[in-house]
Each structure stands twice: as C-alpha cells, then as structure tokens.
Design an enzyme around this catalytic site. Structure first.
Site, PDB file in Angstrom:
ATOM      1  N   ASP A   9       6.722  50.384  61.281  1.00  0.00           N
ATOM      2  CA  ASP A   9       6.916  49.034  61.023  1.00  0.00           C
ATOM      3  C   ASP A   9       8.132  48.952  61.831  1.00  0.00           C
ATOM      4  OD1 ASP A   9       4.502  47.891  59.705  1.00  0.00           O
ATOM      5  OD2 ASP A   9       5.069  48.859  58.066  1.00  0.00           O
ATOM      6  N   LYS A  31      -0.075  53.369  62.529  1.00  0.00           N
ATOM      7  CA  LYS A  31      -0.546  51.952  62.211  1.00  0.00           C
ATOM      8  C   LYS A  31       0.449  50.888  63.000  1.00  0.00           C
ATOM      9  CE  LYS A  31       0.038  49.449  58.200  1.00  0.00           C
ATOM     10  NZ  LYS A  31       0.268  48.090  58.278  1.00  0.00           N
ATOM     11  N   ASP A  57      -3.249  46.658  62.486  1.00  0.00           N
ATOM     12  CA  ASP A  57      -3.268  46.019  61.363  1.00  0.00           C
ATOM     13  C   ASP A  57      -2.843  44.589  61.558  1.00  0.00           C
ATOM     14  OD1 ASP A  57      -3.509  45.519  58.566  1.00  0.00           O
ATOM     15  OD2 ASP A  57      -1.831  46.423  58.115  1.00  0.00           O
ATOM     16  N   LEU A  58      -3.699  43.670  62.115  1.00  0.00           N
ATOM     17  CA  LEU A  58      -3.303  42.303  62.148  1.00  0.00           C
ATOM     18  C   LEU A  58      -3.845  41.325  61.265  1.00  0.00           C
ATOM     19  CD1 LEU A  58      -3.011  42.360  66.185  1.00  0.00           C
ATOM     20  CD2 LEU A  58      -1.257  43.024  64.554  1.00  0.00           C
ATOM     21  N   LYS A  59      -4.630  41.905  60.530  1.00  0.00           N
ATOM     22  CA  LYS A  59      -5.220  41.000  59.425  1.00  0.00           C
ATOM     23  C   LYS A  59      -5.747  39.665  59.935  1.00  0.00           C
ATOM     24  CE  LYS A  59      -2.777  43.089  55.539  1.00  0.00           C
ATOM     25  NZ  LYS A  59      -1.728  44.129  56.260  1.00  0.00           N
ATOM     26  N   HIS A  61      -7.649  36.273  60.702  1.00  0.00           N
ATOM     27  CA  HIS A  61      -8.372  35.382  59.676  1.00  0.00           C
ATOM     28  C   HIS A  61      -8.202  33.839  60.358  1.00  0.00           C
ATOM     29  CE1 HIS A  61      -8.284  33.423  55.310  1.00  0.00           C
ATOM     30  NE2 HIS A  61      -9.265  32.966  56.202  1.00  0.00           N
ATOM     31  N   ASP A  62      -9.377  33.693  61.066  1.00  0.00           N
ATOM     32  CA  ASP A  62      -9.329  32.111  61.796  1.00  0.00           C
ATOM     33  C   ASP A  62     -10.798  31.940  61.907  1.00  0.00           C
ATOM     34  OD1 ASP A  62      -8.992  30.241  63.723  1.00  0.00           O
ATOM     35  OD2 ASP A  62      -7.143  31.211  64.093  1.00  0.00           O
ATOM     36  N   PRO A  64     -14.768  32.055  63.327  1.00  0.00           N
ATOM     37  CA  PRO A  64     -15.385  33.005  63.718  1.00  0.00           C
ATOM     38  C   PRO A  64     -15.094  33.479  65.385  1.00  0.00           C
ATOM     39  CG  PRO A  64     -16.797  32.080  62.301  1.00  0.00           C
ATOM     40  CD  PRO A  64     -15.602  31.224  62.779  1.00  0.00           C
ATOM     41  N   THR A 112      -2.152  42.560  48.168  1.00  0.00           N
ATOM     42  CA  THR A 112      -1.469  43.123  46.790  1.00  0.00           C
ATOM     43  C   THR A 112      -0.407  42.432  46.508  1.00  0.00           C
ATOM     44  OG1 THR A 112      -0.361  44.951  48.377  1.00  0.00           O
ATOM     45  CG2 THR A 112      -2.370  45.429  47.009  1.00  0.00           C
ATOM     46  N   ARG A 172       3.071  56.650  47.683  1.00  0.00           N
ATOM     47  CA  ARG A 172       4.463  56.994  47.754  1.00  0.00           C
ATOM     48  C   ARG A 172       4.421  58.660  47.291  1.00  0.00           C
ATOM     49  NH1 ARG A 172       5.261  53.679  50.513  1.00  0.00           N
ATOM     50  NH2 ARG A 172       6.897  52.002  50.276  1.00  0.00           N
ATOM     51  N   GLN A 181       7.317  48.034  47.027  1.00  0.00           N
ATOM     52  CA  GLN A 181       5.809  48.193  46.679  1.00  0.00           C
ATOM     53  C   GLN A 181       5.862  47.975  44.996  1.00  0.00           C
ATOM     54  OE1 GLN A 181       3.297  47.706  48.677  1.00  0.00           O
ATOM     55  NE2 GLN A 181       3.349  48.852  50.578  1.00  0.00           N
ATOM     56  N   GLY A 201       4.449  54.164  54.970  1.00  0.00           N
ATOM     57  CA  GLY A 201       5.538  53.736  55.976  1.00  0.00           C
ATOM     58  C   GLY A 201       6.879  54.209  55.858  1.00  0.00           C
ATOM     59  N   ARG A 202       7.764  53.629  54.915  1.00  0.00           N
ATOM     60  CA  ARG A 202       9.110  53.982  54.788  1.00  0.00           C
ATOM     61  C   ARG A 202       9.373  55.326  54.418  1.00  0.00           C
ATOM     62  NH1 ARG A 202      10.114  48.348  52.092  1.00  0.00           N
ATOM     63  NH2 ARG A 202       7.787  48.837  51.617  1.00  0.00           N
TER      64      ARG A 202
HETATM   65  O1  C5P Z   1       6.572  51.402  54.056  1.00  0.00           O
HETATM   66  P1  C5P Z   1       5.226  51.316  53.198  1.00  0.00           P
HETATM   67  O2  C5P Z   1       4.749  52.577  52.905  1.00  0.00           O
HETATM   68  O3  C5P Z   1       5.570  50.146  52.008  1.00  0.00           O
HETATM   69  O4  C5P Z   1       4.305  50.360  54.322  1.00  0.00           O
HETATM   70  C1  C5P Z   1       3.131  49.964  53.666  1.00  0.00           C
HETATM   71  C2  C5P Z   1       2.312  49.438  55.053  1.00  0.00           C
HETATM   72  O5  C5P Z   1       1.008  49.202  54.514  1.00  0.00           O
HETATM   73  C3  C5P Z   1       3.049  48.374  55.721  1.00  0.00           C
HETATM   74  O6  C5P Z   1       2.871  48.333  56.990  1.00  0.00           O
HETATM   75  C4  C5P Z   1       2.375  47.114  54.999  1.00  0.00           C
HETATM   76  O7  C5P Z   1       2.373  46.175  55.790  1.00  0.00           O
HETATM   77  C5  C5P Z   1       0.862  47.590  54.800  1.00  0.00           C
HETATM   78  N1  C5P Z   1       0.163  47.183  53.724  1.00  0.00           N
HETATM   79  C6  C5P Z   1       0.556  47.208  52.511  1.00  0.00           C
HETATM   80  N2  C5P Z   1      -0.179  46.577  51.333  1.00  0.00           N
HETATM   81  C7  C5P Z   1      -1.128  46.086  51.766  1.00  0.00           C
HETATM   82  C8  C5P Z   1      -1.756  46.050  53.064  1.00  0.00           C
HETATM   83  C9  C5P Z   1      -0.890  46.545  53.988  1.00  0.00           C
HETATM   84  O8  C5P Z   1       1.846  47.634  51.885  1.00  0.00           O
HETATM   85  N3  C5P Z   1      -2.236  45.557  50.819  1.00  0.00           N
END
Ligand code: C5P
Length: 230
Positions: A9, A31, A57-59, A61-62, A64, A112, A172, A181, A201-202
């Site tokens: 990210d 990702k 991961d562009l999710k 939604h539009d 079809p 979430t 984590r 989160q 991610g982080r």
């Molecule tokens: O940095 P972190 O581990 O929180 O990153 C989680 C990644 O997963 C981010 O790219 C976030 O957009 C993605 N994500 C999420 N929760 C979701 C779907 C995707 O945190 N329900």
C-alpha cells in the site's frame, strides 16, 4: 503453496518496486490495492508481478457489463487473484468470473469497517446474517473464494465447508501493533480458524527491514503447517 500475501500500500512506484523485490521471495502473492493502482495503474501491477504473483484488490462494484470489462482488463495484466463486492449481486459476480476465467475472483462480503449500526444505516441486516448470505450468493455465482475478517473466518468456514478459498486481512504477527485494524488475529490463529491466505501490510512494509520481516513471517507460517490452496 505459501499463504502469505503482502499488501503493497503505497503511491510511490519506486518504493513499491523496492518492497516487492525485498518481500516477494517470501510471499505467495503481492497485493496491489486502490492506492497503488490509483496512482500508477497497470505499472503498479507490473512492478509487483516482477517478484511474485499479484492479487489485484480493487473491490469492483458496478453494473455487470462494466465489471466484466474491468475484470477482463485486470486479468490481461496477468494477475492471479482479483476482488469484487458480493453485494453487487449474482449477475455482477458471475460476469466477473466469466470475463476472467483464469483468475481467482474473490468476493468481499461485508467490509470489516462496517459494524451492525453502520449496516443498519444503509438498510442492511447485521453482519451475522449478511456475511453468510453474501458468501453463499457469491459462491453460487461462481466466485473462486471469499475475503473475510479474522473474526468471521471460523463462522464462514463452517458455513461454506472446507473447499472454499478464504483470504483473511487484518493479520498481526504476535507482538506487533494493531494499527487501525480493530479485529485482528495472529497468523497462527487465522490459519487455525480456517484461513488459506493471510494479508499482511504494515507489520511487514513499515518494518525497519521489510525483507527480514517477511522472511520471519513466512517461516512462522510454514511452521504452522497448514498448506494454502492456490
Ligand atoms: O497494513 P495492514 O496489514 O492493515 O493492511 C491490510 C490490507 O488488507 C490493506 O491493503 C487493506 O486495504 C486490506 N483489507 C483489509 N480489510 C478488509 C479487506 C482488505 O484490511 N476487509
């Protein structure tokens, strides 16, 4: 199959490329999400794909037809997995699956970030009802798997059975902070609950040495012994 997905990210293409090079050897997928794709488009996918298979991961939604066009375009970049919103409905999910037959199309059920109060404000039932409903809808429409929160994975796994691929963010490693989160799990907990792929991610990308953090995490996951499905 390596279950680790590292989320790249960043809007900085040079940083994305450096991170991909450092963590790619330890990851099953890299990702590329809205930030990197919004900033650099296909170049972000190409930079990541040089080092590991890409989860785009562009999710989507539009309508079809539009989602089918987008899914085909994303598939053309050579990605391994992409995401759509299950709430776009069965025709939309099916259109994405038809348009990207060689890509695993994952459906996001309920974000979430939405709690039951927020769901009520947009006229939707509580997550306990809505998550399994949308999971079933997406799978019946041909989705190749689901994205779900660590807190939902056990319930989703028991609702959909052992063969559906589940991708779980909000993971984590023990001893690291939760960032923003709210509902997190350690890698071992998420795998035990039924996850196949874990998005981190982080804890990796913001580490002083992202390559070492990814290697340590991959070793921890390997030690947990549950092979991910491709
Ligand atoms: O940095 P972190 O581990 O929180 O990153 C989680 C990644 O997963 C981010 O790219 C976030 O957009 C993605 N994500 C999420 N929760 C979701 C779907 C995707 O945190 N329900």
């Amino acid at each position: 199959m390596n279950p680790l997905i590292v989320a790249l990210d960043t809007a900085d293409l040079g940083r994305l490329s450096d991170l991909a090079g450092a963590v790619g050897p330890s990851a099953g997928h890299l990702k590329v999400g809205l930030q990197a794709f919004g900033a650099h488009g296909p170049a972000a996918v190409e930079a990541a794909a040089a080092h590991a298979p890409v989860f785009c991961d562009l999710k989507l939604h539009d309508i079809p037809t539009t989602v089918a066009g987008a899914a085909a375009a994303i598939a053309g970049l050579g990605v391994g997995m992409l995401t759509v919103h299950a709430s776009g409905g069965p025709d939309m999910v099916a259109a994405a699956v038809r348009a990207a037959p060689r890509v695993r199309v994952l459906a996001v059920t309920v974000l979430t970030s939405l709690d039951d109060r927020a769901l009520a404000r947009v006229g939707q039932p509580a997550a306990g009802l809505q998550v399994p409903r949308l999971a079933r809808l997406a799978l019946d429409a041909g989705a190749g798997g689901l994205v779900c929160a660590p807190t939902d994975v056990a319930a989703v796994r028991s609702a959909v059975g052992p063969d559906v691929v589940l991708v779980v963010p909000g993971v984590r490693p023990a001893g690291t902070g939760a960032d923003d989160q709210a509902r997190v799990a350690t890698p071992a907990e998420a795998l035990r609950a039924g996850a196949d792929h874990l998005v981190v991610g982080r804890p990796v990308t913001a580490a002083a040495d992202p390559g070492a953090a990814a290697r340590a995490l991959a070793a921890e996951l390997g030690a947990s012994g549950r092979p991910a499905r491709a």
